[in-house]
Scaffold this active site. Sequence first.
Site, mmCIF file in Angstrom:
data_model
loop_
_atom_site.group_PDB
_atom_site.id
_atom_site.type_symbol
_atom_site.label_atom_id
_atom_site.label_comp_id
_atom_site.label_asym_id
_atom_site.label_seq_id
_atom_site.Cartn_x
_atom_site.Cartn_y
_atom_site.Cartn_z
ATOM 1 N N ILE A 183 0.790 -1.230 0.000
ATOM 2 C CA ILE A 183 0.000 0.000 0.000
ATOM 3 C C ILE A 183 0.821 1.278 0.000
ATOM 4 C CG2 ILE A 183 -2.100 -1.076 0.849
ATOM 5 C CD1 ILE A 183 -1.473 -0.005 3.643
ATOM 6 N N ASP A 184 2.036 1.251 0.513
ATOM 7 C CA ASP A 184 2.815 2.482 0.462
ATOM 8 C C ASP A 184 3.227 2.836 -0.961
ATOM 9 O OD1 ASP A 184 4.098 0.116 1.465
ATOM 10 O OD2 ASP A 184 5.963 1.194 1.687
ATOM 11 N N ALA A 185 3.134 1.892 -1.877
ATOM 12 C CA ALA A 185 3.421 2.196 -3.283
ATOM 13 C C ALA A 185 2.486 3.278 -3.806
ATOM 14 C CB ALA A 185 3.292 0.932 -4.139
#
Length: 169
Positions: A64-66
Amino acid sequence: VDWGEKHQWGLRNGPHTRNADDQTCGQTYIDLYLIDRKPERIAKIKENIDNMVNSDKADDWWWIDALQMAMPVFTRLGVVYNDTRYFDKMYDLYSFSKYKHGGNGLYNPEDKLWWRDKDFVPPYKEPNGEDCYWSRGNGWVVTALARTLDMLPKSDPHYNEYLQDYKDM
């Protein structure tokens, strides 16, 4: 500017990487370009993102940090070049992450939170029997949406979905 020059305005793993970790530098490069429009500041990040835009592959953002690392890059390039293909590809990547990664997507519409990555979606459970949400990672999704909504034209067909996801989180 010194940092960008030190890295020759390039990406850690070159122009063909699809890894958002490598692309996040583009946020700074593009912001500096908007202050002083020197083409060398964004040439390499544009080449990199263009490679993705011109590809059918959409499963790159499996953690999700992408979203925080890459979505603002796509948005900024779309604005700089007045080219909606960047927005369209960003949504392809976002929607694959949201609805498909790990089987049914990384987003839990019931809790309005994102699972950490494709390896932590149900049936995975923490030792206490709970879902594995990553608070810092969910914060990064909020940041991705805020930075995207800040520049994305309201006329974009997915603007309202991003806005609703932001509000829900």
